[in-house]
Design an enzyme around this catalytic site. Structure first.
Site, PDB file in Angstrom:
ATOM      1  N   ASP A  63       0.801  -1.228   0.000  1.00  0.00           N
ATOM      2  CA  ASP A  63       0.000   0.000   0.000  1.00  0.00           C
ATOM      3  C   ASP A  63       0.832   1.276   0.000  1.00  0.00           C
ATOM      4  O   ASP A  63       0.277   2.374   0.007  1.00  0.00           O
ATOM      5  CB  ASP A  63      -0.963   0.002   1.199  1.00  0.00           C
ATOM      6  CG  ASP A  63      -0.248  -0.209   2.525  1.00  0.00           C
ATOM      7  OD1 ASP A  63       0.921  -0.645   2.522  1.00  0.00           O
ATOM      8  OD2 ASP A  63      -0.860   0.075   3.571  1.00  0.00           O
ATOM      9  N   GLU A  66      11.179  -4.115  12.444  1.00  0.00           N
ATOM     10  CA  GLU A  66      12.324  -3.494  11.762  1.00  0.00           C
ATOM     11  C   GLU A  66      13.549  -3.553  12.670  1.00  0.00           C
ATOM     12  O   GLU A  66      14.650  -3.923  12.254  1.00  0.00           O
ATOM     13  CB  GLU A  66      12.032  -2.022  11.429  1.00  0.00           C
ATOM     14  CG  GLU A  66      10.874  -1.789  10.474  1.00  0.00           C
ATOM     15  CD  GLU A  66       9.523  -1.674  11.162  1.00  0.00           C
ATOM     16  OE1 GLU A  66       9.421  -2.000  12.373  1.00  0.00           O
ATOM     17  OE2 GLU A  66       8.552  -1.261  10.506  1.00  0.00           O
TER      18      GLU A  66
HETATM   19  C1  UGA Z   1       3.282  -0.364   9.279  1.00  0.00           C
HETATM   20  C2  UGA Z   1       4.640  -0.642   8.638  1.00  0.00           C
HETATM   21  O1  UGA Z   1       4.834   0.234   7.543  1.00  0.00           O
HETATM   22  C3  UGA Z   1       4.663  -2.100   8.168  1.00  0.00           C
HETATM   23  O2  UGA Z   1       5.829  -2.352   7.471  1.00  0.00           O
HETATM   24  C4  UGA Z   1       4.498  -2.972   9.392  1.00  0.00           C
HETATM   25  O3  UGA Z   1       4.475  -4.315   9.012  1.00  0.00           O
HETATM   26  C5  UGA Z   1       3.186  -2.642  10.060  1.00  0.00           C
HETATM   27  O4  UGA Z   1       3.094  -1.247  10.363  1.00  0.00           O
HETATM   28  C6  UGA Z   1       3.051  -3.380  11.372  1.00  0.00           C
HETATM   29  O5  UGA Z   1       4.023  -3.478  12.069  1.00  0.00           O
HETATM   30  O6  UGA Z   1       1.955  -3.802  11.709  1.00  0.00           O
HETATM   31  P1  UGA Z   1       0.824  -0.368   8.254  1.00  0.00           P
HETATM   32  O7  UGA Z   1       0.468   0.496   7.104  1.00  0.00           O
HETATM   33  O8  UGA Z   1       0.399   0.076   9.603  1.00  0.00           O
HETATM   34  O9  UGA Z   1       2.373  -0.603   8.229  1.00  0.00           O
HETATM   35  O10 UGA Z   1       0.361  -1.879   8.039  1.00  0.00           O
HETATM   36  P2  UGA Z   1      -0.308  -2.557   6.779  1.00  0.00           P
HETATM   37  O11 UGA Z   1       0.001  -1.825   5.529  1.00  0.00           O
HETATM   38  O12 UGA Z   1      -1.713  -2.844   7.103  1.00  0.00           O
HETATM   39  O13 UGA Z   1       0.461  -3.965   6.782  1.00  0.00           O
HETATM   40  C7  UGA Z   1       1.834  -4.071   6.443  1.00  0.00           C
HETATM   41  C8  UGA Z   1       1.990  -5.107   5.316  1.00  0.00           C
HETATM   42  O14 UGA Z   1       1.549  -6.368   5.780  1.00  0.00           O
HETATM   43  C9  UGA Z   1       1.166  -4.774   4.066  1.00  0.00           C
HETATM   44  O15 UGA Z   1       1.921  -5.050   2.916  1.00  0.00           O
HETATM   45  C10 UGA Z   1      -0.045  -5.687   4.191  1.00  0.00           C
HETATM   46  O16 UGA Z   1      -0.552  -6.089   2.938  1.00  0.00           O
HETATM   47  C11 UGA Z   1       0.505  -6.871   4.974  1.00  0.00           C
HETATM   48  N1  UGA Z   1      -0.498  -7.499   5.873  1.00  0.00           N
HETATM   49  C12 UGA Z   1      -1.289  -6.735   6.648  1.00  0.00           C
HETATM   50  C13 UGA Z   1      -0.614  -8.860   5.891  1.00  0.00           C
HETATM   51  O17 UGA Z   1       0.089  -9.577   5.165  1.00  0.00           O
HETATM   52  N2  UGA Z   1      -1.549  -9.443   6.730  1.00  0.00           N
HETATM   53  C14 UGA Z   1      -2.361  -8.708   7.518  1.00  0.00           C
HETATM   54  O18 UGA Z   1      -3.205  -9.290   8.229  1.00  0.00           O
HETATM   55  C15 UGA Z   1      -2.233  -7.319   7.470  1.00  0.00           C
HETATM   56 MN    MN Z   2       0.606   0.082   5.114  1.00  0.00          MN
END
Ligand code: UGA
Ligand code: MN
Length: 469
Positions: free
Chosen positions: A295, A378
């Site tokens: 995203d 990270e």
């Molecule tokens: C922030 C950070 O930018 C992420 O790199 C980190 O993993 C995340 O917080 C975290 O620590 O939870 P954020 O925008 O809050 O990111 O989180 P998402 O974009 O919802 O998820 C991070 C990545 O994991 C995305 O590429 C999403 O597609 C993936 N994801 C999310 C999954 O594979 N499974 C899930 O249940 C939710």
């Molecule tokens: Mn994100």
């Protein structure tokens, strides 16, 4: 985009030499110990069943049961048992023990050579007779077929990650004729960027990946590792990703169920661990690793900036938390500190999108890991590869530019629209349209659920039968 973005950069020599590093006394090492304990228990949860069966015979099962009986048999017996147990636990600890802890010294700083020292030697000598071959053939053109590959026991034991890989489809062939304004062959000498994208099924998944794919189409010498957080393979996604002509690997990497209920859940961690395992299995020691969520928004200059990373490069990420920015503080071309509104004891308070790692550097750290610890992914990953602040290569004109944005898309439940199934045939487009939307996880038509679909003409809605029968 201007072709200048794709010019091979001259490798930077400024951080080339090996350093001896002082330890950072400011670090709170009690915190390190806690996280190591956590990563150890997580490691155990994730053992492949094949290995889990072997663990009790190596002392794990014995330890639990003997401890249980000790309480009934008097103090002396207890002491004897403890005398047997303690060395056994000690042995188990070093054989299957924690990932990142192995190579960290008392100060929590990591010695690159420690991981392949004595402890690792014990691991390998115990496991060489149990080697299994991953039945996975890396370099074929395009496969669209579902198959499982397991990390060998050696990689489970000698390597901190123990994921079993489920590859859905992959292609090592670059079918793009031109990238930017040059033929693909013009980029042949560039190091490959391994762009790791965790993704998960939701209504926004296909749009997000589509947008990202159209960015990546402009980037030469890139292998896209798409790791999907679900049990089985999504064949629709296979076709979609394959259609772009970018070399890729699509794998199914579900979050373990015990973490899914957690709040916050470790998002994208199982996915990235699987990708790390894939890189490890392929013995890749050339190229650059970058964790690119599905995203975020990526400026194309990012790719030329990270491509010649010697060890670890870092740069600011826009739209992070309270300050809407997170990244290194740079003085005289050196990273000296970090700007980020959430420190929470993190030595490396950076976003996942704010750094890139060279694979040749990472290969020196057999215990590379990303534990399931929300918020600390990270930091713990960068600790597991023994990073020192003076090794960091600031990018983006000494961290004065923003080449990646932490954009977030509003999540909504997939839609349900009431539309009679008798009209879902070839008399109109609607049947095909909703079947597609359903495969994408975006919306579905239902006979009885959801609001009735409004179909109108000249500002007036009519019954479905009026247009569709
Ligand atoms: C922030 C950070 O930018 C992420 O790199 C980190 O993993 C995340 O917080 C975290 O620590 O939870 P954020 O925008 O809050 O990111 O989180 P998402 O974009 O919802 O998820 C991070 C990545 O994991 C995305 O590429 C999403 O597609 C993936 N994801 C999310 C999954 O594979 N499974 C899930 O249940 C939710
Ligand atoms: Mn994100």
């Amino acid at each position: 985009m201007p072709s200048a973005h794709y010019q091979p950069l001259v490798p930077r020599a400024d951080h080339d030499q090996d350093h001896e590093h002082g330890h950072n006394n400011d670090d709170d090492e009690r915190w390190t110990i806690e996280t190591d304990v956590q990563s150890q228990s997580n490691g155990r949860i994730r053992y492949h069943p094949q290995l889990a069966e072997e663990l009790p015979s190596m002392g794990g099962g014995m330890a639990a049961s003997r401890y249980g009986r000790a309480g009934n048999s008097g103090y002396r017996r207890f002491v004897y048992i403890m005398l047997i147990l303690l060395p056994a636990c000690f042995l188990i600890y070093f054989v299957i023990g924690p990932q990142s802890q192995d190579s960290e010294d008392a100060d929590g700083d990591i010695d690159p050579h420690n991981g392949i020292g004595k402890r690792r030697h014990i691991k390998l000598s115990l496991t060489t007779t149990r080697l299994t071959t991953a039945h996975y053939h890396p370099f074929h053109a395009t496969i669209i077929a579902s198959k499982s590959t397991h990390g060998s026991i050696r990689s489970m034991m000698g390597h901190a990650l123990n994921e079993s890989l489920h590859i859905c489809s992959e292609s090592h062939e670059d079918r793009r004729l031109y990238i930017g304004d040059k033929p693909r062959s013009a980029y042949a000498q560039l190091p490959v960027i391994y762009f790791v994208t965790p993704t998960y099924p939701r209504r926004e998944q296909i749009p997000e990946l589509t947008r990202l794919a159209y960015t990546l189409l402009h980037v030469p010498r890139l292998h896209w590792l798409v790791a999907n957080d679900r049990e089985g393979c999504d064949t629709f996604l296979d076709t979609q990703i394959n259609g772009f002509g970018i070399p890729y690997t699509h794998m199914a990497s579900p979050m373990p169920s015990e973490y899914r209920k957690a709040k916050p859940a470790p998002r994208g961690v199982a996915n990235r661990r699987a990708a790390l395992q894939w890189l490890h299995q392929h013995n890749l020691t050339n190229g650059v690793l970058y964790f690119g969520d599905d995203d975020n928004t990526y400026d194309l200059r990012l790719f030329s900036e990270i491509r010649h990373t010697q060890r670890v490069s870092m740069f600011p990420v826009g739209l992070i938390a309270e300050y809407a920015i997170s990244g290194p503080v740079v003085r005289e071309g050196k990273v000296v500190a970090f700007l980020d509104s959430w420190v929470a004891g993190r030595r490396w308070p950076v976003d996942m999108a704010g750094f890139a790692v060279s694979l040749s550097y990472m290969a020196q750290y057999p215990n590379v890991n990303m534990p399931y610890k929300p918020g600390y992914e990270e930091d713990l990953f960068l600790r597991s590869i023994g990073l020192h602040i003076d090794q960091i290569e600031p990018r983006g004109n000494n961290c004065t530019e923003i080449l990646v944005w932490h954009t977030q898309t509003k999540n909504k439940k997939s839609a349900v629209v009431r539309l009679e199934s008798r009209y879902m045939d070839e008399r109109s487009n609607l049947g095909a349209l909703f079947r597609l939307l359903e495969r994408m996880g975006v919306a579905r038509a239902s006979e009885h659920e959801g609001p009735v679909a409004t179909i109108s003409k000249n500002g007036k809605s009519k019954s479905h039968a009026y247009f569709l029968s």
